[in-house]
Design an enzyme around this catalytic site. Structure first.
Site, mmCIF file in Angstrom:
data_model
loop_
_atom_site.group_PDB
_atom_site.id
_atom_site.type_symbol
_atom_site.label_atom_id
_atom_site.label_comp_id
_atom_site.label_asym_id
_atom_site.label_seq_id
_atom_site.Cartn_x
_atom_site.Cartn_y
_atom_site.Cartn_z
ATOM 1 N N ASP A 154 -24.337 -18.589 -21.965
ATOM 2 C CA ASP A 154 -25.556 -19.329 -22.278
ATOM 3 C C ASP A 154 -25.673 -19.575 -23.776
ATOM 4 O O ASP A 154 -26.239 -20.584 -24.203
ATOM 5 C CB ASP A 154 -26.786 -18.569 -21.788
ATOM 6 N N ASN A 194 -32.817 -29.307 -18.588
ATOM 7 C CA ASN A 194 -32.642 -29.768 -17.212
ATOM 8 C C ASN A 194 -33.803 -29.296 -16.349
ATOM 9 O O ASN A 194 -34.261 -28.171 -16.499
ATOM 10 C CB ASN A 194 -31.331 -29.214 -16.626
ATOM 11 N N LYS A 222 -20.580 -20.063 -10.699
ATOM 12 C CA LYS A 222 -19.881 -19.855 -11.963
ATOM 13 C C LYS A 222 -18.450 -19.390 -11.691
ATOM 14 O O LYS A 222 -17.496 -19.832 -12.343
ATOM 15 C CB LYS A 222 -20.619 -18.797 -12.785
ATOM 16 N N ASN A 251 -21.444 -26.700 -20.016
ATOM 17 C CA ASN A 251 -20.689 -25.499 -20.395
ATOM 18 C C ASN A 251 -19.338 -25.392 -19.701
ATOM 19 O O ASN A 251 -18.436 -24.708 -20.207
ATOM 20 C CB ASN A 251 -21.496 -24.240 -20.078
ATOM 21 N N ALA A 268 -35.468 -21.449 -29.880
ATOM 22 C CA ALA A 268 -34.847 -20.353 -30.623
ATOM 23 C C ALA A 268 -34.464 -19.214 -29.686
ATOM 24 O O ALA A 268 -34.514 -18.046 -30.060
ATOM 25 C CB ALA A 268 -35.790 -19.854 -31.722
ATOM 26 N N GLY A 269 -34.085 -19.579 -28.467
ATOM 27 C CA GLY A 269 -33.569 -18.601 -27.528
ATOM 28 C C GLY A 269 -32.072 -18.444 -27.673
ATOM 29 O O GLY A 269 -31.503 -18.741 -28.733
ATOM 30 N N ALA A 291 -29.393 -20.087 -26.491
ATOM 31 C CA ALA A 291 -28.602 -21.265 -26.832
ATOM 32 C C ALA A 291 -28.940 -21.778 -28.222
ATOM 33 O O ALA A 291 -28.047 -22.109 -29.008
ATOM 34 C CB ALA A 291 -28.831 -22.360 -25.792
ATOM 35 N N TYR A 351 0.864 -1.182 0.000
ATOM 36 C CA TYR A 351 0.000 0.000 0.000
ATOM 37 C C TYR A 351 0.897 1.227 0.000
ATOM 38 O O TYR A 351 1.952 1.224 -0.608
ATOM 39 C CB TYR A 351 -0.965 -0.074 1.195
#
Length: 410
Positions: free
Chosen positions: A182, A307, A114, A337, A215-216, A218, A59
Site C-alpha cells: 500500500d 477508488n 493479491k 500496484n 498523509a496515510g 500511500a 515423503y
C-alpha cells in the site's frame, strides 16, 4: 508445491442455518459471487506421486535426507524447498481497499486476489495470511515466527500509522524482503508515471512542485520516493491542511515528513497549496474543487487515484491538465500496484535479497517507465498491467539494483 490460479468451485448450494439467504442466490444475481465460490486459488503439487517409489522420495524415507542436509547447512532450504519463491501476503483486515476495518475473514477475498496476481504477473507463489490480531507487537511477533516458511513478506491493508512501525520492525528483525505494498507499490507506479509525464512535456522531476492529498500509508511513501528521486518540491496535506513544521498536532510519522518535505514552507489548505502547483496526487478520497485545479500551473499533471471516485473527475481534470491519471481501469493511465509488486518480489527473490532498498524501488520505477518508450502520449504514460514486458523489465532491474547495493545473496 505451487499456488495454482484456479477456482475450485464447490457444488454445494445448501441454505445456511437459521433461514439465511441461500448461497446460490448470490451467484444468480452477481457474477463476482459466482467467481469467488470456493475461493480463487488452490495448492498444486510440482512432483508426481504415482506409486510407492514416488511416495518414498516425496515423503518418508527420502525426505529425511533432505531435512538432515538442511539442518546441517540451513542455506540449502532455498534450493530444496519452495521458500525462495513464495511470499506471505499478510493483513490484519484493518484497511481493506476502500472498505476500512472489516476484519480478517472479510479480507480473505482480497488477499487471495493479491496472491493470484503475484502468480499471474510475476510467477511468484503467494499465500494469504489474515491475522486475528491488530496490536503492533502481536503482528510483528506472529510474522517473525511465520517467516521461516517464506522468502518474503508482503504486508497488505494494515491501517496507518501502525503499518509504518510494523514494517520497520519486521525489516529490522528479518533477513528477507518485507514490503508494504500500500505504501511502496503505489509510490513506485506513481513515480514511473510522473517521470513519463515530465518527459512528455519536456521537463524533469527537479522542475516540478507536487501536492499530495493524503498523509496515510500511500501519501507518505509517495512523498518520500519523490524526494529520493529528486522532485523539485512536494507538500502533503491531511484533513487539517498542509503538513508543515509549524503544526503541533503531527504524529511522529508526519513530523518526520514535515522535516523532509515542503521546502516552500506552505501552510493552510490543500486548495491553497495547489495554486501554481505542477502536480496533484490524490490518495485520500474526497473531492477537490474545480477552482483549485484551475489554479494549478499551465501543463499540470493530475493523478487522482481514489477508488471508485477520483478526487478530480477526469472530465474536469482534462480541462486544465496536460496528463491525467486515475486508479481506475476504465480510464487511461491507471496507477495500478500490480505493475510493481510482482516484479519487485520476483527480482528480490531471484537474487535472494535480504531486503528491498530504496534503490531497488527506484530501479523498478525507472524500468516501468522505460516500457512505454517511444509510444509515450498524454493517455499513455504508464503501461497496462497486461503488457507482457512489464514484469520481466521490473524483475531484471530490481535484481540488478540488489546486486549493486550489496543486498543480493546469489
Amino acid at each position: 508445491m505451487a499456488a495454482e490460479i484456479v477456482n475450485p468451485r464447490s457444488d454445494s448450494g445448501a441454505a445456511q442455518d437459521g433461514g439465511a439467504e441461500p448461497l446460490d442466490s448470490f451467484d444468480a444475481f452477481d457474477p463476482a459471487f459466482a467467481l469467488h465460490r470456493g475461493g480463487k486459488m488452490a495448492v498444486q503439487a510440482t512432483v508426481p506421486v504415482r506409486d510407492k517409489d514416488d511416495l518414498s522420495l516425496a515423503y518418508t524415507p527420502g525426505v529425511a535426507k533432505v531435512c538432515s542436509a538442511i539442518a546441517e547447512q540451513p542455506e540449502l532450504v532455498h534450493d530444496y524447498t519452495w521458500k525462495s519463491s513464495v511470499v506471505a501476503v499478510v493483513t490484519d483486515g484493518t484497511a481493506v481497499l476502500g472498505l476500512g476495518d472489516i476484519g480478517p475473514e472479510a479480507s480473505l477475498p482480497v488477499m487471495e486476489g493479491k496472491a493470484i496476481l503475484f502468480k499471474q504477473f510475476g510467477g511468484v507463489d503467494a499465500v494469504p495470511i489474515a491475522l486475528d490480531c491488530t496490536g503492533v507487537d502481536e503482528i510483528v511477533e506472529t510474522v517473525v515466527r511465520l517467516a521461516p516458511s517464506f522468502g518474503g513478506i508482503n504486508l497488505e491493508d494494515i491501517s496507518a500509522p501502525r503499518c509504518f512501525e510494523i514494517e520497520r520492525r519486521l525489516q529490522e528483525r528479518l533477513d528477507i524482503p518485507v514490503f508494504h505494498d500500500d505504501q511502496h507499490g503505489t509510490a513506485v507506479v506513481t513515480l514511473a508515471a510522473l517521470r513519463n509525464a515530465a518527459r512528455l512535456t519536456g521537463r524533469t522531476l527537479g522542475q516540478l512542485r507536487a501536492v499530495i492529498s493524503g498523509a496515510g500509508a500511500a501519501g507518505v511513501a509517495i512523498a518520500k520516493m519523490l524526494i529520493e528521486a529528486g522532485i523539485g518540491d512536494v507538500s502533503v496535506a491531511d484533513r487539517k491542511g498542509v503538513v508543515s513544521r509549524d503544526r503541533e498536532d503531527l504524529t511522529p510519522v508526519k513530523r518526520e515528513l514535515a522535516e523532509l518535505s515542503n521546502k516552500a514552507g506552505l501552510t493552510g489548505s490543500l486548495e491553497s497549496a495547489l495554486a501554481g502547483a505542477d502536480v496533484f496526487i490524490g490518495v485520500s478520497g474526497g473531492t477537490v474543487p474545480e477552482s483549485a485545479v484551475a489554479s494549478m500551473a499551465e501543463g499540470a499533471f493530475v493523478f487522482a487515484m481514489a477508488n471508485p471516485n477520483p478526487e478530480v473527475h477526469p472530465e474536469v481534470a482534462h480541462k486544465y491538465a496536460a496528463v491525467v491519471a486515475t486508479g481506475r481501469s476504465d480510464f487511461p493511465n491507471q496507477i495500478n500496484n500490480v505493475l510493481a509488486f510482482p516484479g519487485i518480489f520476483a527480482g528480490a527473490l531471484q537474487v535472494r535479497a535480504s531486503r528491498i532498498t530504496e534503490g531497488m524501488k527506484i530501479a523498478a520505477a525507472e524500468a516501468l517507465a522505460a516500457v512505454v518508450g517511444d509510444d509515450l502520449a498524454a493517455d499513455y504514460v504508464i503501461p497496462s498491467p497486461f503488457d507482457e514486458r512489464v514484469a520481466p523489465a521490473v524483475t531484471a532491474a530490481v535484481a540488478a539494483a540488489a546486486r549493486a547495493e550489496g543486498v543480493a545473496r546469489r
